[in-house]
Write an enzyme that holds these catalytic residues in place. Structure first.
Site, short mmCIF file in Angstrom:
data_model
loop_
_atom_site.label_atom_id
_atom_site.label_comp_id
_atom_site.label_asym_id
_atom_site.label_seq_id
_atom_site.Cartn_x
_atom_site.Cartn_y
_atom_site.Cartn_z
N GLY A 115 0.83 -1.20 0.00
CA GLY A 115 0.00 0.00 0.00
C GLY A 115 0.85 1.24 0.00
CD GLU A 193 9.26 1.72 6.30
OE1 GLU A 193 9.24 1.93 5.07
OE2 GLU A 193 8.45 2.22 7.10
CB ALA A 194 9.50 -5.23 2.73
CB CYS A 249 -7.28 11.31 -1.13
SG CYS A 249 -6.65 12.71 -2.08
CB CYS A 281 -7.80 9.65 -4.70
SG CYS A 281 -8.02 11.32 -5.34
N1 LIG Z 1 -4.03 10.39 4.85
C1 LIG Z 1 -4.08 9.40 5.73
N2 LIG Z 1 -4.85 8.32 5.51
C2 LIG Z 1 -4.90 7.33 6.41
N3 LIG Z 1 -4.18 7.31 7.54
C3 LIG Z 1 -3.39 8.35 7.81
C4 LIG Z 1 -3.29 9.43 6.91
N4 LIG Z 1 -2.43 10.29 7.44
C5 LIG Z 1 -2.01 9.77 8.61
N5 LIG Z 1 -2.59 8.60 8.84
C6 LIG Z 1 -2.37 7.77 10.02
O1 LIG Z 1 -1.44 6.77 9.67
C7 LIG Z 1 -1.86 5.56 10.27
C8 LIG Z 1 -1.26 4.43 9.53
O2 LIG Z 1 0.09 4.42 9.88
P1 LIG Z 1 1.03 3.25 9.44
O3 LIG Z 1 0.46 1.95 9.86
O4 LIG Z 1 2.40 3.59 9.95
O5 LIG Z 1 0.96 3.36 7.86
P2 LIG Z 1 2.05 2.89 6.78
O6 LIG Z 1 2.97 1.91 7.43
O7 LIG Z 1 1.25 2.29 5.67
O8 LIG Z 1 2.75 4.13 6.33
C9 LIG Z 1 -3.35 5.62 10.21
O9 LIG Z 1 -3.90 4.84 11.21
C10 LIG Z 1 -3.64 7.08 10.43
O10 LIG Z 1 -3.84 7.38 11.77
C1 LIG Z 2 6.91 6.90 -1.74
C2 LIG Z 2 8.33 6.78 -1.28
C3 LIG Z 2 8.61 6.59 0.05
N1 LIG Z 2 9.88 6.50 0.46
C4 LIG Z 2 10.19 6.30 1.86
C5 LIG Z 2 9.52 7.28 2.77
C6 LIG Z 2 9.39 6.54 4.04
O1 LIG Z 2 10.60 6.70 4.76
C7 LIG Z 2 9.22 5.10 3.59
C8 LIG Z 2 7.81 4.63 3.61
O2 LIG Z 2 7.34 4.61 4.92
P1 LIG Z 2 5.85 4.11 5.31
O3 LIG Z 2 6.07 3.26 6.51
O4 LIG Z 2 5.28 3.34 4.17
O5 LIG Z 2 5.08 5.33 5.61
O6 LIG Z 2 9.70 5.04 2.27
C9 LIG Z 2 10.92 6.56 -0.45
O7 LIG Z 2 12.10 6.45 -0.09
N2 LIG Z 2 10.64 6.76 -1.77
C10 LIG Z 2 9.38 6.87 -2.22
O8 LIG Z 2 9.17 7.06 -3.46
#
Ligand SMILES: Nc1ncnc2c1ncn2[C@@H]1O[C@H](COP(=O)(O)OP(=O)(O)O)[C@@H](O)[C@H]1O
Ligand SMILES: Cc1cn([C@H]2C[C@H](O)[C@@H](COP(=O)(O)O)O2)c(=O)[nH]c1=O
Length: 620
Positions: A115, A193-194, A249, A281
């Site tokens: 995602g 962060e795979a 979004c 979006c």
């Molecule tokens: N635009 C957004 N849409 C959904 N969640 C958001 C948004 N901005 C901040 N968040 C927060 O980020 C959380 C998800 O964080 P996280 O699990 O670390 O996401 P990811 O690892 O996919 O980046 C959501 O529960 C929400 O509180």
């Molecule tokens: C889109 C995008 C992201 N990144 C980096 C930015 C963040 O440090 C991580 C993603 O963290 P999250 O846990 O999914 O919020 O990846 C990047 O380096 N390059 C990109 O294009």
């Protein structure tokens, strides 16, 4: 016993760090027999983490912060289920998580969580790992050491929920670093962060196929350009389950599948949070392409790290339906946070997007360049614009404006798109090209009367009273190419509004700006960029979407070949062609025939009818 899990929504990174400090303090104060960690995720899900920690063996060496791993290396103490436990909701798409341990296969499994940023990947990963722990399995969490946003010792969600982890630069050495004995005890390995692990595929194969462990992978499937990121997608064929999550979004609160980068940096890997990225979006991803990108702070470019955070992007999606008040009333945020649709440019997590008129958006100016109107610039030998070019080009475009504000809009029948009849069942379509796509809103039948001034492209809709999407497909057959109109603004000094077009070819970066008088006459055209595909492509467009005559096409070819380099603006990054038909240039009423330094590429109409009118130099 430590109870934690305060809601951190909207708190900034500093606060998170503060929480982190508290977290460590808690641990210090409560050398635990049990850590009872309550995680509260929105809206009401609560998860209990129980860390059994009284079996601490010697810390595994030399992995960093081994203390934390030990929380997860040893199975939690079994206890009776409590009402709280029954509130644990495993991800619905992954039924195995809720199965009792005994009923599961002991062979390895891979589960992939994909995602955009902020979609809850880390949250889902933590949930799943927690569930595995609850089921008595030994777990370890690994994250890429490139992601130092919230420190290296924890996997932390954007909400501040965290779990101890190993930070590593690569995965294959994990076993050795941990030690065979400890590794063998592991049942489940979570990887966050795979996208940053190059050896993800091999690690998964080894760990799952050979060692029989369960690996849960969370990462970005695509980068900010929506290109595959690292090798996350490579493990999909290995996976037992794959889940693509969506965020909200930041602009319109609808489902967000993509991550938009808000800065000019072009490197793929750029660590950052809401200061650099926002989930969007599809529509706002595409719209974001034309939004001004501010110059990054001095010394920021290329740093690869944005901890301090670049200046917030000032965005305005003017006239955009999805941003307009009420446009999203039916999709309120479920998370209870302020709805960006109400304050559309107030991003989550501290990201703020101030309303800004298109005219105020940062604009990079090119030098004047003239083409005969009706002629697209010639094809480039350069196959495509560089990313840098693309980003720079972003600064040169206005915000999108609504159909209501635009004038003289037409439709384009676009190749390479899904069929309109598929997405707009209510619309009666009569186009030469059967393959037409309308923007998202069209899928809900939100169409309004369209001026179809282009003779050979016809579209009709069932409900003329409904508003059209702000993103208009437009045909400007004058030059024989298919263009998609995406914005319009009044430019200072110009009598008529200027419309902005993108070439409809999926990869072509060609853009066009055009001014029309109120009676529809074209008064000026600017072409930007170059076609990055063989000419036949546009011919196909023509064949499919328009009925531009062979004669016109021939003329285009002929005149294109007559063009020659005109001015020194060839150095401008986004102006790869600077050719001109000397016969078509007419004097500018404003410049007396000279070139204006502060004008863009200006094309003078090759069409006899409008030739004399096309003297406009665009000035801002
Ligand atoms: N635009 C957004 N849409 C959904 N969640 C958001 C948004 N901005 C901040 N968040 C927060 O980020 C959380 C998800 O964080 P996280 O699990 O670390 O996401 P990811 O690892 O996919 O980046 C959501 O529960 C929400 O509180
Ligand atoms: C889109 C995008 C992201 N990144 C980096 C930015 C963040 O440090 C991580 C993603 O963290 P999250 O846990 O999914 O919020 O990846 C990047 O380096 N390059 C990109 O294009």
């Amino acid at each position: 016993m430590v109870k934690r899990g305060k809601k951190l929504v909207g708190e900034n990174n500093n606060n998170l760090e503060r929480k982190d400090a508290n977290y460590k303090k808690d641990i210090m104060f409560f050398p635990p027999f049990f850590f009872f960690c309550q995680i509260r995720t929105r809206p009401t899900i609560e998860i209990i983490f129980i860390y059994s920690s009284f079996h601490f063996p010697p810390p595994p060496h030399p992995l960093p912060d081994p203390f934390h791993l030990l929380f997860s290396l040893f199975p939690p103490i079994r206890r009776r289920s409590t009402p709280m436990d029954r509130r644990i909701v495993p991800p619905s798409s992954d039924a195995h998580v809720s199965l009792p341990m005994e009923s599961r296969s002991m062979s390895g499994e891979i589960h992939v969580i994909l995602g955009p940023m902020f979609s809850g990947k880390t949250t889902a990963l933590l949930r799943r790992i927690q569930m595995e722990m609850t089921n008595g399995r030994s777990v370890a969490m690994i994250k890429s050491d490139k992601d130092h946003r919230y420190g290296l010792d924890s996997v932390v969600t954007h909400d501040g929920v965290k779990m101890p982890c190993f930070a590593a630069s690569e995965l294959l050495s994990f076993r050795d670093k941990l030690g065979a004995e400890a590794y063998n005890k592991l049942d489940v390995i979570g990887i966050d962060e795979a996208q940053f692990f190059e050896d993800l595929y091999d690690f998964c194969c080894n760990t799952v196929d050979c060692d029989g462990k369960t690996v849960v992978v969370a990462g970005l499937d695509g980068d900010y350009l929506r290109k595959r990121f690292g090798s996350v997608l490579d493990v999909v064929p290995l996976a037992d389950s794959v889940m693509k999550l969506t965020a909200r979004c930041e602009i319109c609160s609808r489902r967000a599948s993509f991550t938009l980068r808000k800065t000019n940096e072009t490197q793929t890997e750029l660590i950052g949070g809401a200061d650099v990225y926002m989930p969007v979006c599809r529509q706002h991803y595409v719209d974001g392409e034309m939004v001004g990108i501010p110059e990054p702070a001095a010394g920021h470019i290329g740093s690869g790290v944005t901890d301090g955070g670049p200046p917030a992007l000032e965005l305005r999606f003017e006239g955009c339906r999805s941003c307009s008040s009420g446009g999203e009333e039916d999709t309120p945020r479920r998370d209870g946070r302020p709805d960006p649709a109400v304050s559309p440019l107030a991003g989550a997590n501290g990201a703020r997007y101030k309303s800004m008129s298109p005219a105020l958006l940062p604009i990079t100016r090119g030098r004047a360049l003239r083409y005969p109107l009706g002629l697209a610039p010639p094809l480039s030998s350069n196959p495509s614009s560089s990313l840098h070019e693309r980003l720079i080009k972003k600064t040169d475009e206005p915000s999108m404006q609504s159909q209501n504000q635009s004038q003289g809009q037409n439709l384009v029948a676009s190749e390479n798109e899904s069929t309109l009849s598929e997405s707009v069942p209510n619309s009666a379509i009569d186009v030469t090209n059967s393959r037409v796509r309308l923007p998202t809103e069209a899928a809900s039948g939100e169409l309004q009367p369209l001026k179809c001034s282009v003779q050979n492209t016809r579209m009709f809709q069932s409900d003329p009273s409904e508003p059209i999407s702000s993103s208009i497909l437009e045909k400007s057959a004058e030059d024989g190419y298919n263009w998609r109109k995406y914005g319009q603004k009044h430019v200072k000094g110009s009598e008529y509004p200027r419309s902005y077009y993108k070439f409809t070819h999926p990869t072509c970066e060609m853009k066009k700006q055009m001014e029309r008088s109120h009676d529809g006459q074209i008064t000026g055209i600017i072409y930007k960029g170059h076609h990055d595909h063989p000419k036949s492509q546009s011919s196909r467009h023509l064949a499919a979407g328009t009925m531009l005559s062979c004669h016109e096409e021939e003329k285009t070819d002929k005149l294109s070949s007559l063009m020659s380099v005109e001015d020194e603006s060839t150095n401008a990054p986004d102006h790869t062609h600077h050719q001109i038909d000397p016969n078509s240039i007419t004097e500018s009423p404003e410049t007396g025939g000279g070139q204006s330094n502060d004008c863009d590429e200006v094309t003078v109409d090759g069409n006899l009818e409008s030739k004399r009118k096309c003297l406009l130099l665009f000035r801002d």
